[in-house]
Scaffold this active site. Sequence first.
Site, short mmCIF file in Angstrom:
data_model
loop_
_atom_site.label_atom_id
_atom_site.label_comp_id
_atom_site.label_asym_id
_atom_site.label_seq_id
_atom_site.Cartn_x
_atom_site.Cartn_y
_atom_site.Cartn_z
N TRP A 1 -11.32 -12.43 8.64
CA TRP A 1 -10.28 -13.02 9.62
C TRP A 1 -9.12 -12.53 9.27
O TRP A 1 -8.32 -12.16 9.78
CB TRP A 1 -10.54 -14.24 10.17
CG TRP A 1 -9.45 -14.41 11.16
CD1 TRP A 1 -9.49 -14.44 12.38
CD2 TRP A 1 -8.14 -15.24 10.92
NE1 TRP A 1 -8.44 -14.78 13.17
CE2 TRP A 1 -7.48 -15.23 12.19
CE3 TRP A 1 -7.51 -15.62 9.95
CZ2 TRP A 1 -6.18 -15.99 12.35
CZ3 TRP A 1 -6.16 -16.29 9.93
CH2 TRP A 1 -5.49 -16.53 11.34
N HIS A 2 -8.95 -12.99 7.75
CA HIS A 2 -7.32 -12.17 7.45
C HIS A 2 -7.10 -10.96 7.09
O HIS A 2 -6.20 -10.68 7.04
CB HIS A 2 -7.12 -13.30 6.17
CG HIS A 2 -7.04 -14.69 6.05
ND1 HIS A 2 -7.71 -15.69 6.48
CD2 HIS A 2 -5.57 -15.20 6.29
CE1 HIS A 2 -7.01 -16.85 6.38
NE2 HIS A 2 -5.90 -16.63 6.40
N GLY A 3 -8.22 -10.50 6.77
CA GLY A 3 -7.99 -8.83 6.83
C GLY A 3 -9.38 -8.14 6.19
O GLY A 3 -10.17 -8.54 5.83
#
Length: 215
Positions: A56-58
């Site tokens: 989700w962060h990258g």
Amino acid sequence: NYPYFSRNFAEFWKRWHISLSSWFRDYLYIPLGGSRGSLWLTIRNTFIIFLVSGFWHGANWTFIVWGGLNALFIMPSVIWKKKNKETQVVAENSLLPSLKEVGQLLLTFSLATFAWIFFRAESLAHAGEYISRMFLFGNDPNPFHYPELRSSRICAMLLVPFLCVEWLGRRNNYAIETLGLEWPRAVRWSIYGLLIYCIGMYMNTGGAEFIYFQF
């Protein structure tokens, strides 16, 4: 909620990024079965939510590794089903923590910051290089290759008083909630001025994208 005063990784994630942790718990962990099944299912579900959290962060392997490390670090609490006292203040009735608590705090902090290397690195190779320079510092012909290391002494000097403030105010909703309310006005305003000066001297004045823009 003072995440770096956590005694284990389960407590760390109860205190850190509470909204994100709650979302993954309610909408992913519990629907997967949470901890209601066998131990292996609980371990599987734990790894799933942390790997998804990393993704989700990258879309980069660094974030996947970061999520995997967090899942690995939280495993002792999952396997031994420790009762987490996430609302209990560390050393609540004393000025200083016990030796056991000091060890727990340092270990949790060290593991968390080690995982952050992958979170901030541009690639796995970059993270590996950074880690190698950390542990081979004495043999590195150019130990100050990274600008962060050149200013480490200044950072350490600045961190000590702020760490003391955080520790002394750990019983409050936020650390400076009651700090200095009974001090003379001249002393309080001198400290306010010093804080403003420090912010002005060390703030990032360059352009930077909102950190969540990429997520």
